[in-house]
Design an enzyme around this catalytic site. Structure first.
Site, PDB file in Angstrom:
ATOM      1  N   SER A 223      45.534  36.670  74.780  1.00 27.29           N
ATOM      2  CA  SER A 223      45.972  38.007  74.351  1.00 27.29           C
ATOM      3  C   SER A 223      45.352  39.024  75.289  1.00 27.29           C
ATOM      4  CB  SER A 223      45.522  38.287  72.910  1.00 27.29           C
ATOM      5  OG  SER A 223      45.715  39.651  72.575  1.00 27.29           O
TER       6      SER A 223
ATOM      7  N   TYR B 295      38.843  37.821  66.715  1.00 25.99           N
ATOM      8  CA  TYR B 295      40.057  37.667  67.513  1.00 25.99           C
ATOM      9  C   TYR B 295      39.762  37.960  68.981  1.00 25.99           C
ATOM     10  CZ  TYR B 295      45.010  38.042  68.781  1.00 25.99           C
ATOM     11  OH  TYR B 295      46.241  37.855  69.362  1.00 25.99           O
TER      12      TYR B 295
END
Length: 258
Positions: free
Chosen positions: A148, A162
């Site tokens: 990401s 995350y």
């Protein structure tokens, strides 16, 4: 040159393939002639997606919980009963957790780490025999890890696990790439930006938030299915056979802004 992006006849496994960018990549592979196994934890949604994609080509659903090694072992065993090799493994399954630094819970941290980083390592490890059986010097097997842009930059949101996990995906990709290259297995990663998915649905379903998010993207739009599917096709085909250990940032220029 005409067959550089050809994936016809290849066998792929896409984790987290029932929705979001996992389903987009699975569809791209299927529409271009690959046989695709999709897996996810929620069986009903997985089966519905497999039925939809099966109208386009060969798609097989196998429910699995990849947050623990036993679930990964079960998935590998189920596919090994059907296939002698796999050509492509896309490690896409992911989770997120948002909480202030004062309140961020251990269970949230562990959930995100188990899915986002631990499952990538152990899925790659467990699928190694099937990947080795496929890869050749001219046509290596492929592993694609989904990172990401939030593993590269501070997202501005309290999604600490995350961020840490996706940063780890990028470094793990580099490490696996050099270790697995001698086995004719290419490992690369994609770091997506703003795509419609379950993780971004709160933004996508709010016009104001969507406009704000898009205003940060130089290309002026969110990612489309063709964007992620095309990148996956590149990484799965002859066109990228000499690329290993790279993370392709797919964000419309978001992290390049001054």
């Amino acid at each position: 040159m005409k067959s550089l992006f050809d994936v016809r006849g290849k066998i792929a496994v896409v984790t987290g393939g029932s929705s979001g960018i996992g389903a987009m990549m699975a569809r791209g592979l299927i529409e271009n002639g690959a046989k695709v196994y999709i897996t996810a934890r929620k069986e009903e949604r997985l089966m519905a997606k497999a039925a939809e994609l099966s109208e386009l080509g060969e798609c097989i659903a196998i429910p699995a919980d990849l947050s623990h090694v036993e679930g990964i072992d079960a998935l590998v065993a189920a596919i090994s009963e059907r296939e002698e090799k796999i050509d492509i493994l896309i490690n896409n399954a992911g989770a997120n957790w948002s909480a202030s630094i004062e309140d961020f819970p251990e269970k949230g941290w562990d959930k995100v780490m188990d899915i986002n980083i631990k499952s990538i390592f152990f899925a790659t490890q467990k699928f190694l025999p099937l990947l080795k059986a496929s890869g050749t010097a001219d046509d290596p097997a492929r592993v694609i890890n989904i990172a990401s842009i939030n593993g590269i930059r501070n997202s501005g949101m309290p999604t600490y696990a995350y961020t840490a996990s996706k940063s780890g995906v990028i470094k793990l990709t580099e490490h696996l790439a050099t270790d697995l290259a001698p086995y004719n297995i290419n490992v690369n990663a994609i770091a997506p930006g703003f795509f419609p998915s379950n993780m971004t649905k709160q933004i996508v379903e709010n016009d104001g938030m969507t406009k704000m998010a898009i205003s940060q993207i130089p290309r002026g739009r969110m990612g489309a299915p063709e964007d992620i599917a095309g990148t996956a096709l590149y990484l799965c085909s002859r066109a990228s056979s000499w690329m290993i250990g790279q993370t392709l940032v797919l964000d419309g220029g978001m992290i390049s802004r001054p």
